[in-house]
Design a protein around this motif. Structure first.
Motif, PDB file in Angstrom:
ATOM      1  N   GLU A   6       0.371  -1.313   0.042  1.00  0.00           N
ATOM      2  CA  GLU A   6      -0.124  -0.251   0.200  1.00  0.00           C
ATOM      3  C   GLU A   6       0.923   1.158   0.137  1.00  0.00           C
ATOM      4  OE1 GLU A   6      -2.368  -0.154   2.933  1.00  0.00           O
ATOM      5  OE2 GLU A   6      -3.608  -1.947   2.253  1.00  0.00           O
ATOM      6  N   GLU A   7       1.818   0.722   0.601  1.00  0.00           N
ATOM      7  CA  GLU A   7       2.539   2.385   0.732  1.00  0.00           C
ATOM      8  C   GLU A   7       2.701   2.330  -0.302  1.00  0.00           C
ATOM      9  OE1 GLU A   7       4.061   1.609   5.382  1.00  0.00           O
ATOM     10  OE2 GLU A   7       5.422   1.619   4.488  1.00  0.00           O
ATOM     11  N   ALA A   8       3.622   1.366  -1.566  1.00  0.00           N
ATOM     12  CA  ALA A   8       4.280   1.370  -2.633  1.00  0.00           C
ATOM     13  C   ALA A   8       4.186   2.200  -3.643  1.00  0.00           C
ATOM     14  CB  ALA A   8       4.736   0.314  -3.376  1.00  0.00           C
ATOM     15  N   ALA A   9       2.092   1.999  -3.802  1.00  0.00           N
ATOM     16  CA  ALA A   9       0.775   2.401  -4.207  1.00  0.00           C
ATOM     17  C   ALA A   9       1.118   3.935  -3.781  1.00  0.00           C
ATOM     18  CB  ALA A   9      -0.021   1.792  -4.049  1.00  0.00           C
ATOM     19  N   GLU A  10       1.003   3.841  -2.670  1.00  0.00           N
ATOM     20  CA  GLU A  10       0.705   5.968  -1.892  1.00  0.00           C
ATOM     21  C   GLU A  10       2.050   6.608  -2.851  1.00  0.00           C
ATOM     22  OE1 GLU A  10       1.050   5.749   2.150  1.00  0.00           O
ATOM     23  OE2 GLU A  10       0.252   7.845   2.117  1.00  0.00           O
ATOM     24  N   PHE A  15      -9.056   0.492  -3.148  1.00  0.00           N
ATOM     25  CA  PHE A  15      -9.816  -0.830  -4.697  1.00  0.00           C
ATOM     26  C   PHE A  15      -8.738  -0.957  -5.110  1.00  0.00           C
ATOM     27  CE2 PHE A  15     -13.547   1.612  -2.453  1.00  0.00           C
ATOM     28  CZ  PHE A  15     -14.768   1.064  -2.032  1.00  0.00           C
ATOM     29  N   LYS A  16      -7.852  -0.447  -5.686  1.00  0.00           N
ATOM     30  CA  LYS A  16      -6.944  -1.192  -6.953  1.00  0.00           C
ATOM     31  C   LYS A  16      -6.027  -2.171  -6.302  1.00  0.00           C
ATOM     32  CE  LYS A  16      -7.490   2.307 -10.468  1.00  0.00           C
ATOM     33  NZ  LYS A  16      -6.926   3.268 -11.621  1.00  0.00           N
ATOM     34  N   ILE A  17      -5.320  -1.939  -5.143  1.00  0.00           N
ATOM     35  CA  ILE A  17      -4.415  -2.865  -4.665  1.00  0.00           C
ATOM     36  C   ILE A  17      -4.544  -3.819  -3.862  1.00  0.00           C
ATOM     37  CG2 ILE A  17      -1.823  -3.090  -3.162  1.00  0.00           C
ATOM     38  CD1 ILE A  17      -2.396  -1.794  -5.518  1.00  0.00           C
ATOM     39  N   THR A  18      -5.625  -3.115  -2.268  1.00  0.00           N
ATOM     40  CA  THR A  18      -5.918  -4.176  -1.096  1.00  0.00           C
ATOM     41  C   THR A  18      -6.983  -5.068  -1.185  1.00  0.00           C
ATOM     42  OG1 THR A  18      -5.274  -2.256   0.283  1.00  0.00           O
ATOM     43  CG2 THR A  18      -6.602  -3.847   1.832  1.00  0.00           C
ATOM     44  N   LEU A  19      -8.735  -4.452  -1.796  1.00  0.00           N
ATOM     45  CA  LEU A  19      -9.286  -5.268  -2.598  1.00  0.00           C
ATOM     46  C   LEU A  19      -8.849  -6.650  -3.134  1.00  0.00           C
ATOM     47  CD1 LEU A  19     -11.597  -5.259  -1.312  1.00  0.00           C
ATOM     48  CD2 LEU A  19     -12.598  -3.967  -2.825  1.00  0.00           C
ATOM     49  N   PRO A  20      -8.798  -6.403  -4.169  1.00  0.00           N
ATOM     50  CA  PRO A  20      -8.034  -7.517  -5.022  1.00  0.00           C
ATOM     51  C   PRO A  20      -7.628  -8.833  -4.431  1.00  0.00           C
ATOM     52  CG  PRO A  20      -7.497  -5.687  -6.146  1.00  0.00           C
ATOM     53  CD  PRO A  20      -7.936  -5.282  -4.732  1.00  0.00           C
ATOM     54  N   MET A  21      -6.816  -7.938  -3.048  1.00  0.00           N
ATOM     55  CA  MET A  21      -5.721  -8.693  -3.045  1.00  0.00           C
ATOM     56  C   MET A  21      -5.680  -9.907  -1.447  1.00  0.00           C
ATOM     57  SD  MET A  21      -1.832  -7.834  -2.839  1.00  0.00           S
ATOM     58  CE  MET A  21      -1.499  -6.484  -2.018  1.00  0.00           C
ATOM     59  N   VAL A  31      -0.596   6.935  -5.741  1.00  0.00           N
ATOM     60  CA  VAL A  31      -2.314   6.540  -6.520  1.00  0.00           C
ATOM     61  C   VAL A  31      -3.432   7.471  -4.907  1.00  0.00           C
ATOM     62  CG1 VAL A  31      -4.079   4.444  -6.278  1.00  0.00           C
ATOM     63  CG2 VAL A  31      -1.725   4.576  -7.451  1.00  0.00           C
ATOM     64  N   PRO A  32      -4.547   7.950  -4.818  1.00  0.00           N
ATOM     65  CA  PRO A  32      -5.014   8.069  -3.374  1.00  0.00           C
ATOM     66  C   PRO A  32      -5.952   7.704  -2.880  1.00  0.00           C
ATOM     67  CG  PRO A  32      -6.059   8.489  -5.901  1.00  0.00           C
ATOM     68  CD  PRO A  32      -4.799   7.847  -5.931  1.00  0.00           C
ATOM     69  N   PRO A  33      -5.495   7.482  -1.452  1.00  0.00           N
ATOM     70  CA  PRO A  33      -6.370   6.147  -0.487  1.00  0.00           C
ATOM     71  C   PRO A  33      -7.248   5.431  -1.008  1.00  0.00           C
ATOM     72  CG  PRO A  33      -5.291   8.805   0.551  1.00  0.00           C
ATOM     73  CD  PRO A  33      -5.674   8.579  -0.855  1.00  0.00           C
ATOM     74  N   TRP A  34      -8.303   6.023  -1.362  1.00  0.00           N
ATOM     75  CA  TRP A  34      -9.430   5.600  -2.175  1.00  0.00           C
ATOM     76  C   TRP A  34      -9.233   4.696  -3.255  1.00  0.00           C
ATOM     77  CZ3 TRP A  34     -13.168   3.511   0.439  1.00  0.00           C
ATOM     78  CH2 TRP A  34     -13.907   4.134   1.868  1.00  0.00           C
ATOM     79  N   GLN A  35      -8.583   4.845  -4.283  1.00  0.00           N
ATOM     80  CA  GLN A  35      -8.647   3.973  -5.230  1.00  0.00           C
ATOM     81  C   GLN A  35      -7.527   3.179  -4.255  1.00  0.00           C
ATOM     82  OE1 GLN A  35      -6.441   5.794  -9.169  1.00  0.00           O
ATOM     83  NE2 GLN A  35      -7.677   7.387  -8.810  1.00  0.00           N
TER      84      GLN A  35
END
Lengths: 362, 550
Positions: B176-180, B191-197, B184-188
C-alpha cells in the motif's frame, strides 16, 4: 573392523529413477562425502543407508551383516539432520540421552554418557535448556551429540551445516572433522557445498543424476577430475571448445591453428580443454612456451577481491576466467586491455564428448 | 514415500480407518441415496420421489427460500464482517480484545439461541417490541424471511470478520505504501491494491456463510414460521414418513447435499491457494481516528459486536427473570435454574455424556487419520482425505436421517440409543479434528520422528514418544472445539433423540417451541457457559491462534 559395501543399489520414485546401481566401498573410520547438486540422489542414498527408504535392488553390507534387511530402528546408525530434528519438548540432556533410553542403559551410565557427549560438542552447562533457547549452531551440536551418544556403527550426516551462517559453518565443520577423527566413527556426509566437501573428507564421491561420477580423495577430485561433470561441479573451471581435424587444430570458435606439440596430445574430432582460473598466467605478448598454450585476447571485466583479482577475458569469441594474486595498483588490468595468457599443458584437462575427462599430459 | 522394513503398524490402522468410515459414513449415506430412488408405495426403483418434489409447490417455495436465506445471510454477514475487519485493521480501536471476544461469543453461541433471543426481544410479545409499542411505535415482528436473514447475519459475520482481518494482517503494508508513493490516492488504493488481494478471503468466507446458512435448521424452524427451507422441509417430510419409507425426505436430502456441495466446492476453489500471502510481513500501524471520525469508527464497530452478542446477553439476563409458568414476571429469581435442576437434569447429563464420548472417539480416530493424511501420502490416504470432505457437504439434518434409516435394523439397531447421537457427532466432526492434526503435523519436521527411529525406537513408539507430545496442544485445542460443536449440535440430534436421550439443544428447541422461555434461557445459559469455558481454554492452548475457532 568392518567395511561398508554398497552394491548396485537402485531406487526409483514412481517412474523416476533416482539411483542407478550405486557401488561404493567405505573403509572403517573413513570420512566419506557424497557431493552433488540437488536431485542427484545423494540424500536418497543416505536415507537408504539409514533405513528410511528401501532400495529397489542391490544390497548394503556392514562387515558380514546385511544392513538393508534390518528395520531402521535396529541398525545402530547415528543420523544428523539438515533441520537439526532436535526434539523441542525435551531438554538438551534428555535429547542426548533419548537414544540411550531405548537401549536399556543403566541410569548412572546414561548420565555419564550424556555428560561425555555434551563435553565433546562443547555444550557443557546447557543440559537443562530447552532447544528453543539455543542458537542454530547449538541445536545442531545437540543433534550431533545425540547421534554419537549411542556409539553408532555408522554416522550419517544430511547437509548438517546448510542452515547455519557462513562463519558458524566453517567453525562447526572443523569441529565435526576433529570429532570424527578422535572417535574414528565411519561417517557418511552429504553436501552440495564443494568447499565443505574438500575441507572435511577423506574420500569424496561426486554424484550426478543418480550415478557416482568420481570417487577419490579431495586432492584428486580437484586437480584431476575424471568426468566433465566433476570438473564443472567442483571449483571453477574454464572450458574451451576445440576441434582437431587432420592437419589443423581449432581452439575456440575462430579457426586458429596451433603448435604441433599440443596437436600431438589431442584426440581427433571435437573435444574440450578445461583449466582452472588460478592456473592461467598473464604473460608478455611475445611469450613463447614449449609446454604451454599461449592465447591472445582482451579484458572484458575485472573484479577486485582484495587478495586476488578475477579477470574475465574474451578470446577467440569465447570467455575465459583468470584468477591472479592482486598486483599493485598500476599493474591492474583495465577493461579493453589486450593481453596474452599462458595455459600450461600440465594443468589442462581433456574432456571427451562422452563426458569422460583426464589430464592432457599422459 | 516411507517404505519401511518389517511390520508397518500404519497399514492395519489405515485399513481399520477405511472400514470405520465406510461403515459409519458411506453406508448410512448410501441409504439416503438409495431410498430416494425407491417408490414409497410400490417399493420399486423409480424417480417418483424426485418427480413428486418437482411437482410440489411447497418444494419450490422451500428451494427458493433456501437461496433467499443463503444469499441474505451471506450478504448480511459480509456487510457486518467486512466493515468490522476494515475498521479494526485500519484504525486503532480501543478495546480490540473486547471486540474480538464479543465476535467470538457470537461465533460459538449456537444459532438456535440466537433465534430464540431475537424472538424474546422482537417476537409477538417481545420485550423491545412491547416497550416500543407502549411509546406508540409499532414495529413488525421478527418472524419470517427478514428475521432469518437478520439472525444469520449476526450469527455468521464473525467468520467473515476473522478470515478477512487475518488476510489483512497477512498483507504486506509496504504494498500500500508503494502504491501511495506512486501517487495513487487512498480510496483508489483500497480498491485497486488491497481489495483484489484480500478477495480470495472475502469470497471464501462469504461462501462459507452461505453453506452454513442453508444447512441451518433451528433458525428457520424457530423464527421462520411459514418461511420453509430445504432443511426444515426435509425434517417435516421425514416426520410425516416415520414408520414408512423415507423416500421423499431422502430425495430432498440428496438435493440439499448437492446444493451445499456446489457451494463448498466453490469455496474450496476460492481459497485454493493463498496467492498473495507475503512471507515478509511487517505489521500495519493503524491510524488513530479523531473527532467525528472516531465517533463513527467506534460507534459502528461496537454496534456490530454488541448486536451480535445480544443473543448471548439476552439468554443470560432472561434466565434470571422471575417466571410464572412460561410467562416472565417483573423481578429476578433463580426459579428457572431450580426448575432445570429438579426436573431437567437429564438433558444436561446426556449432553455432557454424549459430547465427552464423541470427543474421545474424535481425538483418537482424528489423530490417526490426521497422521496418515499428513505423513503417509499415497493413493489410499488421498482417497481417505477426499472421503473426509463428505461430512462438510452433508447438513446435520441429512446425517440424522441417514443414520436413522440405516441403523434401525440389525446388525446395528442403535436407533433410539445414545450411541447413535454420539455417532452422529463423531462422523460430522471427525474431518475438522483430523484436518487440525494434519495441519499441526505439517508444521512439524518429519525428521523428528526419523531421528527417534534412527536412535532405536520402533516407528509406533517414535510416534507416541515424539510426535504425539508435540502435537498434543493442537489435539487438545481441536478436541475442545469438537466438544463445543458436540454440545451445541441440534439438527442431527433432533432426528435421532428419543425421550431418554434428549440433549440440551433439543430441550431448548422444544422449550422455545412451547413458549417456555424461562427454561430455555436457563438451559441456554448453562450451555453457553460450558461453551465459553471450552473455547477460552482452546484459544489459550493454541497459543491464541484464531484459526482454531474456524
Amino acid at each position: 573392523m568392518s567395511e561398508l559395501h554398497i552394491q548396485s543399489v537402485t531406487k526409483r520414485f514412481g517412474l523416476v529413477p533416482v539411483l542407478h546401481g550405486i557401488d561404493l566401498t567405505i573403509r572403517q573410520g573413513e570420512f566419506f562425502t557424497l557431493l552433488g547438486p540437488s536431485g542427484c540422489g545423494k540424500t536418497t542414498l543416505l536415507r537408504v543407508l539409514a533405513g528410511f527408504l528401501m532400495p529397489d535392488s542391490g544390497s548394503v553390507m556392514l562387515g558380514q551383516q546385511r544392513l538393508d534387511l534390518l528395520p531402521a530402528h535396529q541398525r545402530d546408525i547415528g543420523m544428523v539432520f539438515q533441520d537439526y530434528a532436535v526434539f523441542p519438548h525435551l531438554t538438551v540432556a534428555e535429547n542426548i540421552g533419548f537414544g540411550l533410553k531405548a537401549r536399556s542403559v543403566s541410569s548412572s551410565q546414561l548420565r555419564e554418557r550424556v555428560q561425555e557427549a555434551m563435553q565433546m560438542v562443547q555444550l557443557d552447562g546447557l543440559a537443562d535448556r530447552l532447544p528453543s533457547a539455543l542458537s542454530g549452531g547449538q541445536q545442531q551440536r545437540v543433534g550431533l551429540a545425540r547421534a554419537i551418544a549411542i556409539r553408532p556403527k555408522l554416522l550419517l550426516m544430511d547437509e548438517p551445516l546448510s542452515n547455519l551462517d557462513a562463519k558458524l559453518r566453517t567453525e562447526l565443520r572443523d569441529e565435526i572433522r576433529d570429532l570424527q577423527r578422535r572417535l574414528g566413527i565411519t561417517t557418511i556426509y552429504v553436501t552440495h557445498d564443494q568447499e565443505e566437501a574438500l575441507a572435511v573428507s577423506d574420500t569424496i564421491c561426486v554424484m550426478n543424476k543418480g550415478q557416482a561420477e568420481q570417487i577419490a580423495d579431495p586432492f584428486t577430485i580437484y586437480s584431476a577430475p575424471a568426468t566433465r561433470f566433476a570438473a564443472s561441479f567442483v571449483g571453477t573451471m574454464n572450458f574451451i571448445p576445440c576441434h582437431n581435424m587432420t592437419g589443423s587444430l581449432h581452439i575456440g570458435q575462430d579457426g586458429t591453428v596451433h603448435t604441433d606439440a599440443l596437436q600431438a596430445l589431442c584426440p581427433q574430432g571435437a573435444f574440450e580443454l578445461a583449466i582452472r582460473p588460478e592456473h592461467i598466467a598473464i604473460v608478455a605478448d611475445s611469450h613463447a612456451c614449449p609446454d604451454g598454450l599461449v592465447l591472445h585476447g582482451h579484458v572484458e571485466k575485472t573484479v577486485y577481491l582484495g587478495r586476488e583479482v578475477q579477470i574475465k577475458l574474451v578470446l577467440n569469441g569465447h570467455s575465459l576466467l583468470v584468477q591472479t594474486p592482486a598486483p599493485s595498483r598500476q599493474n591492474l588490468a583495465r577493461e579493453g586491455d589486450r593481453v596474452s595468457v599462458l595455459l600450461p599443458f600440465e594443468h589442462l584437462v581433456l574432456c571427451h564428448p562422452d563426458g569422460r575427462a583426464g589430464a592432457l599430459l599422459p | 514415500m516411507m517404505t519401511r522394513l518389517g511390520f508397518d503398524v500404519w497399514k492395519p490402522i489405515s485399513v481399520g480407518l477405511w472400514l470405520l468410515l465406510l461403515a459409519f459414513l458411506v453406508w448410512p449415506l448410501s441409504s439416503v441415496l438409495l431410498a430416494s430412488f425407491i417408490d414409497n408405495d410400490s417399493g420399486a426403483w423409480s424417480l417418483s420421489n424426485y418427480v413428486d418434489l418437482w411437482q410440489s409447490r411447497a418444494f419450490h417455495r422451500a428451494f427458493i427460500n433456501t437461496f433467499i436465506a443463503g444469499f441474505g445471510g451471506m450478504a448480511g454477514a459480509l456487510v457486518l464482517g467486512l466493515t468490522l475487519a476494515v475498521l479494526t485493521s485500519y484504525w486503532s480501536v480501543k478495546g480490540r480484545g473486547l471486540i474480538q471476544t464479543l465476535a467470538i461469543l457470537a461465533l460459538v453461541s449456537p444459532p438456535f439461541i440466537g433465534a430464540y433471543a431475537w424472538i424474546v426481544l422482537f417476537g409477538a410479545n417481545g420485550s423491545v417490541r412491547v416497550f416500543l409499542r407502549d411509546w406508540g411505535l409499532a414495529i413488525p415482528t421478527i418472524y419470517g424471511a427478514g428475521g432469518v436473514i437478520l439472525v444469520f447475519a449476526f450469527k455468521f459475520y464473525p467468520y467473515v470478520y476473522l478470515i478477512v482481518s487475518g488476510a489483512l494482517q497477512a498483507l504486506n503494508p509496504s504494498l500500500e505504501e508503494a502504491a501511495e508513493s506512486l501517487g495513487v490516492p487512498p480510496w483508489q488504493r483500497f480498491f485497486k491494491i488491497t481489495l483484489p488481494m484480500i478477495m480470495p478471503a472475502i469470497v471464501g468466507s462469504a461462501l462459507l456463510t452461505f453453506v452454513l446458512s442453508i444447512a441451518d435448521f433451528g433458525t428457520p424452524r424457530l423464527i421462520g414460521r411459514d418461511f420453509n427451507v430445504l432443511a426444515t422441509e426435509a425434517f417435516s417430510l421425514f416426520a410425516s414418513e416415520i414408520g414408512g419409507h423415507a423416500g421423499g425426505a431422502s430425495a430432498l436430502s440428496v438435493i440439499l447435499i448437492v446444493t451445499s456441495s456446489v457451494f463448498v466446492l466453490l469455496q474450496r476453489y476460492a481459497v485454493r491457494s493463498d496467492l498473495y500471502h507475503s512471507g515478509l510481513v511487517k505489521s500495519r500501524t493503524p491510524h488513530s481516528a479523531k473527532g467525528l471520525g472516531a465517533i463513527m469508527v467506534y460507534g459502528l464497530a461496537y454496534l456490530i459486536v454488541l448486536c451480535g452478542a445480544i443473543p448471548a446477553i439476552t439468554a443470560v439476563l432472561f434466565s434470571f427473570r422471575k417466571t410464572s409458568g412460561p410467562v416472565f414476571q417483573q423481578g429476578w429469581s433463580l426459579q428457572s435454574y431450580e426448575k432445570i435442576l429438579s426436573s431437567l437434569s437429564t438433558p444436561i447429563i446426556n449432553t455432557l455424556n454424549y459430547s465427552l464420548s464423541a470427543v474421545c472417539l474424535i481425538v483418537m480416530v482424528g489423530t490417526l487419520l490426521g497422521y496418515l493424511i499428513a505423513r503417509r501420502r499415497g493413493p489410499s490416504t488421498a482417497a481417505l482425505d477426499t472421503l473426509l470432505m463428505v461430512p462438510y457437504l452433508v447438513p446435520g439434518i441429512v446425517m440424522g436421517i441417514a443414520l436413522v434409516t440405516r441403523f434401525n435394523v440389525p446388525p446395528l439397531a442403535i436407533t433410539g440409543t445414545g450411541f447413535i447421537i454420539i455417532l452422529a457427532v463423531f462422523v460430522r466432526r471427525l474431518p475438522y479434528a483430523s484436518r487440525a492434526v494434519a495441519m499441526a503435523l505439517r508444521q512439524l519436521s518429519p525428521s523428528l520422528e526419523e531421528a527417534a527411529i534412527s536412535l532405536g525406537y520402533k516407528p509406533w513408539r517414535a510416534f507416541t514418544r515424539v510426535t504425539v507430545p508435540l502435537i498434543a496442544p493442537g489435539i487438545m485445542a481441536g478436541a475442545l472445539m469438537s466438544f463445543v460443536t458436540a454440545m451445541n449440535e441440534l439438527s442431527a440430534s433432533l432426528v435421532l433423540y428419543v425421550g431418554g436421550t434428549i440433549t440440551m439443544p433439543v430441550r431448548i428447541y422444544l422449550s422455545v417451541m412451547d413458549g417456555d422461555y424461562g427454561t430455555a434461557s436457563a438451559l441456554a445459559t448453562v450451555l453457553l457457559a460450558l461453551t465459553v469455558i471450552s473455547v477460552a481454554t482452546a484459544f489459550h492452548l493454541s497459543g491464541r491462534k484464531q484459526s482454531v475457532l474456524l
